[in-house]
Design an enzyme around this catalytic site. Sequence first.
Site, mmCIF file in Angstrom:
data_model
loop_
_atom_site.group_PDB
_atom_site.id
_atom_site.type_symbol
_atom_site.label_atom_id
_atom_site.label_comp_id
_atom_site.label_asym_id
_atom_site.label_seq_id
_atom_site.Cartn_x
_atom_site.Cartn_y
_atom_site.Cartn_z
ATOM 1 N N GLY A 15 0.839 -1.208 0.000
ATOM 2 C CA GLY A 15 0.000 0.000 0.000
ATOM 3 C C GLY A 15 0.866 1.247 0.000
ATOM 4 O O GLY A 15 0.547 2.243 0.635
ATOM 5 N N SER A 17 1.661 3.421 -2.331
ATOM 6 C CA SER A 17 1.520 4.465 -3.355
ATOM 7 C C SER A 17 0.876 5.745 -2.839
ATOM 8 O O SER A 17 0.874 6.751 -3.534
ATOM 9 C CB SER A 17 0.715 3.929 -4.544
ATOM 10 O OG SER A 17 -0.572 3.552 -4.120
ATOM 11 N N VAL A 64 -2.647 -7.817 -1.970
ATOM 12 C CA VAL A 64 -2.042 -8.505 -0.810
ATOM 13 C C VAL A 64 -2.897 -9.672 -0.313
ATOM 14 O O VAL A 64 -2.382 -10.579 0.349
ATOM 15 C CB VAL A 64 -1.767 -7.528 0.368
ATOM 16 C CG1 VAL A 64 -0.810 -6.425 -0.030
ATOM 17 C CG2 VAL A 64 -3.054 -6.958 0.949
ATOM 18 N N TYR A 155 -13.099 -3.965 10.806
ATOM 19 C CA TYR A 155 -11.782 -3.304 10.777
ATOM 20 C C TYR A 155 -11.047 -3.494 12.118
ATOM 21 O O TYR A 155 -9.858 -3.856 12.141
ATOM 22 C CB TYR A 155 -11.995 -1.818 10.478
ATOM 23 C CG TYR A 155 -10.745 -0.987 10.369
ATOM 24 C CD1 TYR A 155 -9.946 -1.037 9.229
ATOM 25 C CD2 TYR A 155 -10.360 -0.121 11.399
ATOM 26 C CE1 TYR A 155 -8.813 -0.258 9.110
ATOM 27 C CE2 TYR A 155 -9.229 0.669 11.294
ATOM 28 C CZ TYR A 155 -8.454 0.596 10.148
ATOM 29 O OH TYR A 155 -7.326 1.371 10.048
ATOM 30 N N ALA A 157 -11.491 -5.832 14.305
ATOM 31 C CA ALA A 157 -11.102 -7.241 14.452
ATOM 32 C C ALA A 157 -9.843 -7.534 13.632
ATOM 33 O O ALA A 157 -8.933 -8.231 14.091
ATOM 34 C CB ALA A 157 -12.247 -8.150 14.015
ATOM 35 N N LYS A 159 -7.497 -5.439 12.835
ATOM 36 C CA LYS A 159 -6.341 -4.749 13.423
ATOM 37 C C LYS A 159 -5.934 -5.400 14.748
ATOM 38 O O LYS A 159 -4.741 -5.460 15.079
ATOM 39 C CB LYS A 159 -6.650 -3.262 13.600
ATOM 40 C CG LYS A 159 -6.851 -2.514 12.269
ATOM 41 C CD LYS A 159 -5.604 -2.591 11.389
ATOM 42 C CE LYS A 159 -5.648 -1.675 10.179
ATOM 43 N NZ LYS A 159 -4.430 -1.758 9.370
HETATM 44 P P1 NAI Z 1 -5.115 4.839 2.236
HETATM 45 O O1 NAI Z 1 -6.487 4.355 1.915
HETATM 46 O O2 NAI Z 1 -4.751 6.241 1.884
HETATM 47 O O3 NAI Z 1 -4.011 3.863 1.593
HETATM 48 C C1 NAI Z 1 -4.131 2.467 1.712
HETATM 49 C C2 NAI Z 1 -3.219 1.818 0.716
HETATM 50 O O4 NAI Z 1 -3.373 0.400 0.790
HETATM 51 C C3 NAI Z 1 -3.538 2.214 -0.711
HETATM 52 O O5 NAI Z 1 -2.327 2.411 -1.414
HETATM 53 C C4 NAI Z 1 -4.291 0.998 -1.251
HETATM 54 O O6 NAI Z 1 -4.172 0.844 -2.643
HETATM 55 C C5 NAI Z 1 -3.561 -0.113 -0.512
HETATM 56 N N1 NAI Z 1 -4.337 -1.339 -0.472
HETATM 57 C C6 NAI Z 1 -5.556 -1.530 0.083
HETATM 58 N N2 NAI Z 1 -5.948 -2.795 -0.111
HETATM 59 C C7 NAI Z 1 -4.956 -3.419 -0.798
HETATM 60 C C8 NAI Z 1 -4.792 -4.728 -1.310
HETATM 61 N N3 NAI Z 1 -5.734 -5.691 -1.159
HETATM 62 N N4 NAI Z 1 -3.623 -5.015 -1.961
HETATM 63 C C9 NAI Z 1 -2.672 -4.066 -2.148
HETATM 64 N N5 NAI Z 1 -2.792 -2.806 -1.686
HETATM 65 C C10 NAI Z 1 -3.919 -2.482 -1.033
HETATM 66 O O7 NAI Z 1 -4.937 4.553 3.771
HETATM 67 P P2 NAI Z 1 -3.938 5.156 4.869
HETATM 68 O O8 NAI Z 1 -4.728 6.059 5.710
HETATM 69 O O9 NAI Z 1 -2.672 5.605 4.273
HETATM 70 O O10 NAI Z 1 -3.699 3.824 5.733
HETATM 71 C C11 NAI Z 1 -2.544 3.033 5.677
HETATM 72 C C12 NAI Z 1 -2.612 2.011 6.800
HETATM 73 O O11 NAI Z 1 -2.698 2.701 8.044
HETATM 74 C C13 NAI Z 1 -3.845 1.103 6.714
HETATM 75 O O12 NAI Z 1 -3.484 -0.198 7.132
HETATM 76 C C14 NAI Z 1 -4.788 1.727 7.721
HETATM 77 O O13 NAI Z 1 -5.697 0.787 8.231
HETATM 78 C C15 NAI Z 1 -3.804 2.223 8.773
HETATM 79 N N6 NAI Z 1 -4.344 3.250 9.635
HETATM 80 C C16 NAI Z 1 -4.707 4.485 9.127
HETATM 81 C C17 NAI Z 1 -5.197 5.454 9.976
HETATM 82 C C18 NAI Z 1 -5.584 6.806 9.504
HETATM 83 O O14 NAI Z 1 -6.063 7.594 10.332
HETATM 84 N N7 NAI Z 1 -5.399 7.169 8.260
HETATM 85 C C19 NAI Z 1 -5.369 5.174 11.418
HETATM 86 C C20 NAI Z 1 -4.953 3.873 11.825
HETATM 87 C C21 NAI Z 1 -4.457 2.951 10.960
#
Ligand code: NAI
Length: 247
Positions: A15, A17, A64, A155, A157, A159
Amino acid sequence: MSGKELDGVVAIVTGGSRGIGLAISTALAEAGAKVALVARNAERASAAAADLPGRGHQSYSCDVADPAQVSETVKSVEDALGPVGVLVNNAGITRDNILIRMKDEEFDEVIAANLKGAFNFTRSVTRGMMKRREGVILNITSVVGLTGNAGQANYAASKAGLVGLTKSVAKELASRGVRCNAVAPGFIRTDMTDALSEDQVEALKGQIPLGSLGEPEDIAEVVRFLVGPGARYITGQVLAVDGGMVM
Ligand code: NAI
């Protein structure tokens, strides 16, 4: 040789990008790593990898949640860049709904991407890391995996599952020289949180002792430390980076 702490280390970031993953990819590239940037969309992955500081980065299109795609991707990374030294399982999705309305697909998709995805990549890099007796795995969980959250049973669960995965991998691989930790972000400004209204953001700030949402770089700096040599005596830990929300 640049003399940076991750000089020449091959680091997979899933993820990678956009959002937190892009900030982590950038921070690891700045630390000298060769980043294998993994995302579903090939064009976005390739554009993001091309913009990273330093040289030798590559992009890979991979879901993934698909074990076959993951093992093929890890093989391609090793063929092109060399043995994997760092894995950051960052890819994640939300499909929020209240429990009584939550569809099977909403539950299953979130578990498949967030938890099974991390397992798939971890299993694929582990054999090589064990053989070389070095490697670092870092999982991006969430504070809601520690506290639970109404409307996010799936979500939270997934995490919370990552916390169990992190500690189990840490225990299983410590004697082989492999460390595994997790970072639990609070509310960070990304596409994932852009969906929140201004009122929701204001209400959230009231729950954050440091008084603001975090930035992706706040997570990336901590990840850079935890995967680097300065954290060589830390394994099995979950570090909340959340402005003090969860203490
Ligand atoms: P985002 O939605 O901006 O980016 C998520 C990335 O994961 C994207 O590049 C997407 O293409 C990729 N992705 C999703 N499913 C995929 C798959 N099946 N295969 C390959 N790539 C996949 O999200 P963000 O906010 O940057 O989050 C990143 C991580 O941080 C996530 O695991 C999220 O749960 C976690 N997180 C984010 C928080 C926030 O406040 N933004 C808070 C707590 C955790």
